[in-house]
Scaffold this motif. Structure first.
Motif, PDB file in Angstrom:
ATOM      1  N   UNK A 137      -1.731   4.358   3.283  1.00  0.00           N
ATOM      2  CA  UNK A 137      -3.038   5.471   3.275  1.00  0.00           C
ATOM      3  C   UNK A 137      -3.744   4.423   3.541  1.00  0.00           C
ATOM      4  N   UNK A 138      -5.437   4.999   4.030  1.00  0.00           N
ATOM      5  CA  UNK A 138      -6.987   3.632   4.460  1.00  0.00           C
ATOM      6  C   UNK A 138      -7.441   4.624   3.905  1.00  0.00           C
ATOM      7  N   UNK A 139      -8.593   4.281   3.091  1.00  0.00           N
ATOM      8  CA  UNK A 139      -9.256   4.876   2.033  1.00  0.00           C
ATOM      9  C   UNK A 139     -10.521   4.114   2.018  1.00  0.00           C
ATOM     10  N   UNK A 140     -11.424   5.340   2.729  1.00  0.00           N
ATOM     11  CA  UNK A 140     -12.819   5.157   2.833  1.00  0.00           C
ATOM     12  C   UNK A 140     -13.659   5.734   1.896  1.00  0.00           C
ATOM     13  N   UNK A 141     -13.998   4.835   0.504  1.00  0.00           N
ATOM     14  CA  UNK A 141     -14.818   4.764  -0.823  1.00  0.00           C
ATOM     15  C   UNK A 141     -16.144   5.007  -0.071  1.00  0.00           C
ATOM     16  N   UNK A 146      -3.911  -0.201  13.140  1.00  0.00           N
ATOM     17  CA  UNK A 146      -3.455  -1.785  13.730  1.00  0.00           C
ATOM     18  C   UNK A 146      -1.798  -1.931  12.992  1.00  0.00           C
ATOM     19  N   UNK A 147      -2.530  -3.360  11.312  1.00  0.00           N
ATOM     20  CA  UNK A 147      -2.192  -3.131  11.021  1.00  0.00           C
ATOM     21  C   UNK A 147      -0.638  -2.101  10.536  1.00  0.00           C
ATOM     22  N   UNK A 148      -0.817  -0.495  10.049  1.00  0.00           N
ATOM     23  CA  UNK A 148      -0.010  -0.176   9.540  1.00  0.00           C
ATOM     24  C   UNK A 148       0.645   0.289  10.797  1.00  0.00           C
ATOM     25  N   UNK A 149       0.260   1.090  11.666  1.00  0.00           N
ATOM     26  CA  UNK A 149       1.594   1.872  13.444  1.00  0.00           C
ATOM     27  C   UNK A 149       1.797   0.324  13.900  1.00  0.00           C
ATOM     28  N   UNK A 150       1.712  -0.637  13.961  1.00  0.00           N
ATOM     29  CA  UNK A 150       2.252  -1.801  14.356  1.00  0.00           C
ATOM     30  C   UNK A 150       3.814  -1.788  13.099  1.00  0.00           C
ATOM     31  N   UNK A 151       3.330  -1.499  12.643  1.00  0.00           N
ATOM     32  CA  UNK A 151       4.902  -1.400  11.358  1.00  0.00           C
ATOM     33  C   UNK A 151       6.314  -0.715  12.046  1.00  0.00           C
ATOM     34  N   UNK A 152       5.395   0.430  12.589  1.00  0.00           N
ATOM     35  CA  UNK A 152       6.287   1.720  12.910  1.00  0.00           C
ATOM     36  C   UNK A 152       6.728   1.353  14.499  1.00  0.00           C
ATOM     37  N   UNK A 153       6.549   0.823  14.616  1.00  0.00           N
ATOM     38  CA  UNK A 153       6.883   1.180  16.851  1.00  0.00           C
ATOM     39  C   UNK A 153       6.776  -0.217  17.137  1.00  0.00           C
ATOM     40  N   UNK A 154       7.975   0.321  18.000  1.00  0.00           N
ATOM     41  CA  UNK A 154       8.432  -1.684  19.177  1.00  0.00           C
ATOM     42  C   UNK A 154       7.248  -1.776  20.006  1.00  0.00           C
ATOM     43  N   UNK A 155       6.529  -3.139  19.876  1.00  0.00           N
ATOM     44  CA  UNK A 155       6.090  -3.830  20.817  1.00  0.00           C
ATOM     45  C   UNK A 155       4.799  -3.935  19.799  1.00  0.00           C
ATOM     46  N   UNK A 156       3.586  -4.604  20.513  1.00  0.00           N
ATOM     47  CA  UNK A 156       1.974  -4.918  19.692  1.00  0.00           C
ATOM     48  C   UNK A 156       1.189  -3.078  20.184  1.00  0.00           C
ATOM     49  N   UNK A 157       0.347  -2.911  19.244  1.00  0.00           N
ATOM     50  CA  UNK A 157      -0.464  -2.068  19.582  1.00  0.00           C
ATOM     51  C   UNK A 157      -1.427  -3.206  20.282  1.00  0.00           C
ATOM     52  N   UNK A 195      -8.318  -1.787  12.750  1.00  0.00           N
ATOM     53  CA  UNK A 195      -7.612  -3.074  12.927  1.00  0.00           C
ATOM     54  C   UNK A 195      -6.494  -2.607  11.071  1.00  0.00           C
ATOM     55  N   UNK A 196      -7.201  -1.881  10.422  1.00  0.00           N
ATOM     56  CA  UNK A 196      -6.293  -1.309   9.721  1.00  0.00           C
ATOM     57  C   UNK A 196      -5.296  -0.442  10.115  1.00  0.00           C
ATOM     58  N   UNK A 216     -11.301   7.000  15.921  1.00  0.00           N
ATOM     59  CA  UNK A 216     -10.119   6.418  15.667  1.00  0.00           C
ATOM     60  C   UNK A 216      -8.612   6.946  16.233  1.00  0.00           C
ATOM     61  N   UNK A 217      -9.126   8.313  16.156  1.00  0.00           N
ATOM     62  CA  UNK A 217      -8.447   9.513  16.845  1.00  0.00           C
ATOM     63  C   UNK A 217      -8.121   9.039  18.216  1.00  0.00           C
ATOM     64  N   UNK A 218      -9.123   8.950  18.930  1.00  0.00           N
ATOM     65  CA  UNK A 218      -8.455   8.479  21.014  1.00  0.00           C
ATOM     66  C   UNK A 218      -7.933   7.027  21.022  1.00  0.00           C
ATOM     67  N   UNK A 219      -8.082   6.417  20.164  1.00  0.00           N
ATOM     68  CA  UNK A 219      -7.784   4.855  19.544  1.00  0.00           C
ATOM     69  C   UNK A 219      -6.104   5.271  19.264  1.00  0.00           C
TER      70      UNK A 219
END
Length: 194
Positions: free
Chosen positions: A112-116, A179-190, A176-177, A38-41
């Motif tokens: 938040x993305x939570x690992x249950x 991308x969904x969150x960060x995609x709302x914070x940057x210009x363009x598509x991840x 995917x989660x 995830x860090x690399x992506x």
């Protein structure tokens, strides 16, 4: 107040999104094995993002591979729990297992993305705000509702070395989660193309 001011001042130094990633919790089932993926992506897809790796002194080894990347802050074992919680409130996204850091920001507007692992959405994160709960799929022992204070004595260990519930939360679904969150914070598509 001093800690909040410190955190806001530090956050203001970053132009891009800030992702705070809690490397582990207080028990063996609270270590997610795909952190590096995830860090690399994030680093490849959102170059101006800063990933802040947090945790206790024992977690410093998990952050080690990233120590040379200026956009990955390896603060596991360096920040106190109070500093970590203060900074998490300033982040754009907090990722991690069901542990103190995620609980501390449960009702904050930060994503938040939570690992249950031992809890369910119903008995932990159902009412949290801005939260994507990742549930282990097809794991016979989930939810166990145990803290596993004696290591793997009562926790099913996967051959990877982590708890089976942690391994069952795959990196792609978490990505995917993210991308969904960060995609709302940057210009363009991840993109997934590197």
């Amino acid at each position: 107040a001093d800690e909040a001011q410190w955190a806001q001042k530090l956050r203001a130094k970053v132009d891009g999104p800030v992702v705070c990633l809690a490397l582990s919790g207080g028990s063996v089932h609270k270590v997610w094995p795909y952190v590096d993926t995830i860090v690399a992506r994030i680093r490849l897809a959102v170059p101006n993002a800063v990933v802040v790796l947090t945790g206790g002194p024992a977690d410093a080894v998990l952050a080690e591979p990233w120590r040379r990347d200026p956009n990955v802050w390896c603060n596991a074992g360096k920040w106190s729990i109070r500093q970590t919680m203060a900074f998490a409130q300033c982040a754009d996204l907090v990722i991690g297992p069901e542990t103190g850091v995620l609980n501390a920001v449960s009702m904050e507007n930060v994503w938040k993305i939570l690992f249950l692992s031992h809890s369910t959405v119903k008995n932990l994160s159902r009412d949290w705000v801005n939260t994507i709960s990742c549930v282990p799929e097809q794991v016979a022992c989930y939810p166990c509702h145990q803290l596993h204070t004696r290591g793997f004595e009562s926790c099913t260990r996967h051959e990877m070395g982590c708890a089976v519930c942690a391994v069952a939360i795959d990196a792609n679904s978490v990505w995917q989660a993210v991308k969904k969150v960060l995609g709302t914070m940057i210009a363009g598509q991840i993109t997934d193309e590197y």
